[in-house]
Write a protein that holds these residues in place. Sequence first.
Motif, PDB file in Angstrom:
ATOM      1  N   PRO A 148       5.802  71.116   0.586  1.00  0.00           N
ATOM      2  CA  PRO A 148       5.574  70.731   2.486  1.00  0.00           C
ATOM      3  C   PRO A 148       6.684  69.252   2.363  1.00  0.00           C
ATOM      4  O   PRO A 148       6.300  68.297   1.656  1.00  0.00           O
ATOM      5  CB  PRO A 148       4.788  70.896   2.865  1.00  0.00           C
ATOM      6  CG  PRO A 148       3.492  71.868   2.052  1.00  0.00           C
ATOM      7  CD  PRO A 148       4.831  71.362   0.865  1.00  0.00           C
ATOM      8  N   GLN A 196       6.672  65.761   5.368  1.00  0.00           N
ATOM      9  CA  GLN A 196       5.820  65.321   6.325  1.00  0.00           C
ATOM     10  C   GLN A 196       6.585  63.870   7.289  1.00  0.00           C
ATOM     11  O   GLN A 196       7.760  63.084   6.085  1.00  0.00           O
ATOM     12  CB  GLN A 196       4.498  65.212   5.578  1.00  0.00           C
ATOM     13  CG  GLN A 196       3.758  66.025   5.649  1.00  0.00           C
ATOM     14  CD  GLN A 196       2.298  65.421   5.025  1.00  0.00           C
ATOM     15  OE1 GLN A 196       2.223  64.473   3.948  1.00  0.00           O
ATOM     16  NE2 GLN A 196       1.549  66.756   4.231  1.00  0.00           N
ATOM     17  N   LYS A 197       6.555  63.858   7.954  1.00  0.00           N
ATOM     18  CA  LYS A 197       6.861  62.906   9.039  1.00  0.00           C
ATOM     19  C   LYS A 197       6.370  61.497   8.029  1.00  0.00           C
ATOM     20  O   LYS A 197       5.115  61.514   7.599  1.00  0.00           O
ATOM     21  CB  LYS A 197       7.471  62.303   9.955  1.00  0.00           C
ATOM     22  CG  LYS A 197       5.315  62.072  10.406  1.00  0.00           C
ATOM     23  CD  LYS A 197       5.350  62.515  12.045  1.00  0.00           C
ATOM     24  CE  LYS A 197       3.728  61.848  12.435  1.00  0.00           C
ATOM     25  NZ  LYS A 197       3.651  61.877  13.790  1.00  0.00           N
ATOM     26  N   HIS A 198       7.343  60.448   7.722  1.00  0.00           N
ATOM     27  CA  HIS A 198       6.413  59.194   7.310  1.00  0.00           C
ATOM     28  C   HIS A 198       6.639  57.949   8.896  1.00  0.00           C
ATOM     29  O   HIS A 198       7.242  57.611   8.986  1.00  0.00           O
ATOM     30  CB  HIS A 198       7.372  58.595   6.329  1.00  0.00           C
ATOM     31  CG  HIS A 198       6.737  56.718   5.440  1.00  0.00           C
ATOM     32  ND1 HIS A 198       5.632  56.858   5.117  1.00  0.00           N
ATOM     33  CD2 HIS A 198       7.823  55.809   5.399  1.00  0.00           C
ATOM     34  CE1 HIS A 198       5.561  56.007   4.330  1.00  0.00           C
ATOM     35  NE2 HIS A 198       6.527  55.177   5.005  1.00  0.00           N
ATOM     36  N   LEU A 252       8.195  68.105  13.785  1.00  0.00           N
ATOM     37  CA  LEU A 252       9.130  67.616  13.099  1.00  0.00           C
ATOM     38  C   LEU A 252      10.714  68.182  13.299  1.00  0.00           C
ATOM     39  O   LEU A 252      11.307  67.275  13.697  1.00  0.00           O
ATOM     40  CB  LEU A 252       8.665  67.284  11.389  1.00  0.00           C
ATOM     41  CG  LEU A 252       9.527  66.303  10.912  1.00  0.00           C
ATOM     42  CD1 LEU A 252      10.035  65.814  11.496  1.00  0.00           C
ATOM     43  CD2 LEU A 252       9.187  66.221   9.108  1.00  0.00           C
TER      44      LEU A 252
END
Length: 597
Positions: free
Chosen positions: A157, A159-161, A238
């Motif tokens: 997966p 993910q956004k930072h 996202l």
Amino acid sequence: MTRTDLLQELRASMAEHGLAAYLIPNTDPHQSEYIADHWRLMPWLSGFDGSAGTMIITPDFAGVWTDSRYFIQAERQLRGSGFKLMKLNVPHTPEYIGWLVEHLPPGGTVGVDGQLISQSKATDLQKALITGGCSLSDVGDLVGPIWKDRPEIPSKPIQKHALEYSGLSRVNKLEQLRMSMAKHGADFHVLSSLDDIAWLLNIRGADVDYNPVAISHALVGDCDTKLFVDPTKMPESLIKRLHEQSIWVQPYEDFFHALGQIPSEKSVYIDPKRVSVATFKALPEGVRVIMGQNLTIPLKAIKNQVEIDHARRTAVKDGVAMVRLLKWLEEAVPQGGVTELTVDEKLQEFRAEQPDFVGPSFGTIAGYLDHGAIVHYSATPELAHELKPEGMFLLDSGGQYLDGTTDITRTISLGNPTQAEKEDFTLVLKGYIGLDSAIFPAGTKGYQLDILARQHLWSRGRNYGHGTGHGVGFYLNVHEGPQNFSPAANQTAFEVGMITSNEPGLYRNGKYGIRTENLMLCVEHSDTEFGKFLAFETLTLCPIDLNLVNLSLMNEQEIDWLNSYHDEVRTALSLMLNDEEKTWLEEKTRPIERVTR
């Protein structure tokens, strides 16, 4: 099927393609240092699993070129594989090119997989081969057809930072990049290096061990960006947010087709060290190619204030974990049953107790006695030493946190240090302090400072075979350019905001290894009539083993540095420790005085 059987199959395929040699770099289509299992051809074919190496196979020879960090490891792992260790005299140099020119038959062809060799390496190799009447040919992947159970390309997966960590939005980063592109006259910028893409788009993945990156390519235009990645890895929220910011998510396998659609009158900026030959070949004829270092690299290397503030807090968390580990080690070793692997497991437990911990930033190097002399040693159940209350233990490790990346090495005595061990340790420490204490004019490069870490070793005829330090990412790759400390003439100047390791060492084969490492932040020091001067702020917080210090070799300034550093460690960490841990730390950071001979 044995490795010699695999070599026979590969040689049969080489013969079908009319090859005199087949070259396999230890990398992936993104020119990564750490690579997913799908591209780990070197350990699968040869058994050697070091992070740096190049394989060459001919009809009657098979060799692995690697540097001094891996000599001992490679000698052991290559036994019976059909491969010979070829020792590089200088790390990161393509000495295999000279070997090929010397050993190829006239008119011979060297085959490569165009996705696994950078454009710059291929250019250098082609030039050398032409002088010898030979040639280079992209024949594709010859290993894949014989690797029957090859792992799939990972799809972990993404993910956004979060902005609270990054300090700068992806829109702002793209604006900065496009300004730089405009200065270079580029309509498009091709990015294949995974950490550059992750930094630019404020995303993080888990496709590669230790590095929070996702397998992807990016094509940045003057008004929109295409991200080539497996879309099933990304949450819909996202993807939607990226689309709102004119960042279009497209399948990973569409990358080469998209390159081929760039209009021929356009200009494309490309980093020949960080894109593959296959990527370069996919550009249409007529496109103007501008070559240079990825324009994201200097932007990424200079941390913003939000990242710096987080890095300081992360150093405290990591220091707490290290103190707890060292205290546990001191108490557990005399009881028996502690191995190099046990130490790694316990350290991960202590780090996992800290907020926002994600995982290790690289494979822990836990080397007791002679294993400490193997610079990139990796313990296994079969090889791991049990630690005893004597001798030296080297522990090089790091953590990935949502708010920073750490890298620290400590060498400790487990009991009864010898005068020789103390002298070696102190010479390394003096070198560390010399570099850490440097004050230097703006524009200074790492190779101009490297001598500060080696001078005391050199004065006694000693040295180490690796660089003294590397740039470090922010919740990204633990090895990040462009700056470093090394005898090699890297032309990148240090700038305020860069985070770099300082890690001199000394290794006595068959006996022990020593390395002391902290991370340092480049900061402003002063402005004088002679110009602007810079210095370093030590980030890492962990005691240095005073039992290994020969005080008679230390001058007053070095003693003052050590006392001041230990005072900072004690002050920063004590609030996070219980009373027993605090008492232990106070003893380990006690003030010391210079001893006169």
